[in-house]
Design an enzyme around this catalytic site. Sequence first.
Site, PDB file in Angstrom:
ATOM      1  CD  GLU A   1      23.125  28.093 -11.360  1.00  0.00           C
ATOM      2  OE1 GLU A   1      23.913  27.666 -10.497  1.00  0.00           O
ATOM      3  OE2 GLU A   1      22.116  27.447 -11.722  1.00  0.00           O
ATOM      4  CD  GLU A   2      19.457  25.195 -12.593  1.00  0.00           C
ATOM      5  OE1 GLU A   2      20.346  24.326 -12.745  1.00  0.00           O
ATOM      6  OE2 GLU A   2      18.883  25.389 -11.508  1.00  0.00           O
TER       7      GLU A   2
ATOM      8  CG  ASP B   1      18.439  29.643 -15.314  1.00  0.00           C
ATOM      9  OD1 ASP B   1      18.912  30.256 -14.335  1.00  0.00           O
ATOM     10  OD2 ASP B   1      19.037  28.693 -15.869  1.00  0.00           O
TER      11      ASP B   1
ATOM     12  CG  HIS C   1      19.879  30.585 -10.877  1.00  0.00           C
ATOM     13  ND1 HIS C   1      18.929  29.751 -11.440  1.00  0.00           N
ATOM     14  CD2 HIS C   1      20.491  29.866  -9.904  1.00  0.00           C
ATOM     15  CE1 HIS C   1      18.968  28.575 -10.831  1.00  0.00           C
ATOM     16  NE2 HIS C   1      19.896  28.619  -9.889  1.00  0.00           N
TER      17      HIS C   1
ATOM     18  CG  HIS D   1      18.100  20.128 -11.471  1.00  0.00           C
ATOM     19  ND1 HIS D   1      19.296  20.030 -12.157  1.00  0.00           N
ATOM     20  CD2 HIS D   1      18.093  21.383 -10.942  1.00  0.00           C
ATOM     21  CE1 HIS D   1      19.960  21.167 -12.031  1.00  0.00           C
ATOM     22  NE2 HIS D   1      19.251  21.992 -11.292  1.00  0.00           N
TER      23      HIS D   1
ATOM     24  CG  ASP E   1      18.042  25.133  -8.326  1.00  0.00           C
ATOM     25  OD1 ASP E   1      18.616  26.233  -8.242  1.00  0.00           O
ATOM     26  OD2 ASP E   1      18.534  24.143  -8.910  1.00  0.00           O
TER      27      ASP E   1
ATOM     28  CG  ASP F   1      21.250  28.509  -6.218  1.00  0.00           C
ATOM     29  OD1 ASP F   1      20.156  27.919  -6.048  1.00  0.00           O
ATOM     30  OD2 ASP F   1      21.952  28.353  -7.233  1.00  0.00           O
TER      31      ASP F   1
END
Length: 412
Positions: A177-178, A82, A80, A383, A143, A200
């Site tokens: 995705e997030e 994003d 992903h 994150h 990520d 991932d």
Amino acid sequence: MQTSVTERFLRYVQIDTQSDPHSTTNPSTEKQKNLGRLLVQELHEIGISDAELDEYGYVYATIPANTDKPNVPVLCLCAHMDTSPDVTGEGVQPLIHHGWDGSDIVLPDDPTQIIRRADHPDLNDQIGNDIITASGTTLLGADNKAGVAEIMAAAELIMKEPVIKHGKIRLLFTPDEEVGRGTEKVDLEKLGADFGYTIDGEMRGTLEDETFSADAVRITIRGVSTHPGFAKGKLENALKIAADLLAALPKDSLSPETTEGYEGFIHPGHLEGNQDQAVVDFIIRDFSVSGLHQKEQYLQDLLNTVLASYPNSSATFDVKEQYRNMKEVLDQHPPVVENALEAIRRSELTPERRSIRGGTDGSRLSFMGLPCPNIFAGEHAFHSRLEWVSVQDMGKAVEVIVNLCQVWEEKA
């Protein structure tokens, strides 16, 4: 000349692709397409002529088969684009700490942000490696831009080396995705893959074939509103009812901060309202659907107990399915996991199967008909401003991807 996975990664993380959970558009932020356009350009440059970015922000591309075997399954490699809404992804300044010596990594733009071995046990295997971090005021974006870079580097290698025998390979880069919408507009018929892999994951050598099952619960509380100057015996404040509900949640269990392993939780994530009406959003997580339902019933019972003290107020309890444990699907297709483990072994790593206390695009793709476990990308401290990845781990991930395509061809 092959573009290294590190070069690609450093380029990609400087493009802000943060998604927005409050947006109703697809993709949730237009800026995610900036990376998508770059990926399409780079895919064209390495000879993948059908690479395209669609209106919803998905990138599709094909590496044609170079084997004479007619029955090699079509593989999808997915990552992903994003990054998390939790920490800004604007103005990322990636730093490489060459030959890291094991000492604390102090991030220069905010010296209070310190990456310590004591806090990040996986760093114990990284001494002497090259560690990439952000500068302290943003997340890094490993990520999942580590996975994006690894797939891109593997694709270039496969295209340039005809000795690497493989079936048809479909590349898929997703937005959002997030914020839980990474597969919302994916076109599986157009993708045309038999099996997939998200790139991932965390520690090198790991393969994740099990995730949480997940539901969202929205509780809407309707109190009794009146002028506060004349409220005695009449007012039932919806905000206070919500506060009572939150205060009644257990302090030593059933929460993210008190659980680990296979333990699920009830997690309040958002509260808004006024004295007339309040809305509380929860996420419910468990590795089994029965566990989800037990936790939802527990929360419903707790709500009823609280409402008993407010006889003129009411509430609705709405459950929305988010995703389910991919293991339910993957257990029906053993080669998907077995071939990935073999690819990891061929890369001179000891494979480790893990469960994810979360979900991936692969969770949803598996239940949409594309069995899809998760291979490591080397991402750590997701994150957060302390996010990091090692150059060597990214290189190993590229090696695993290439080996994986060869394993499927050999076993066909």
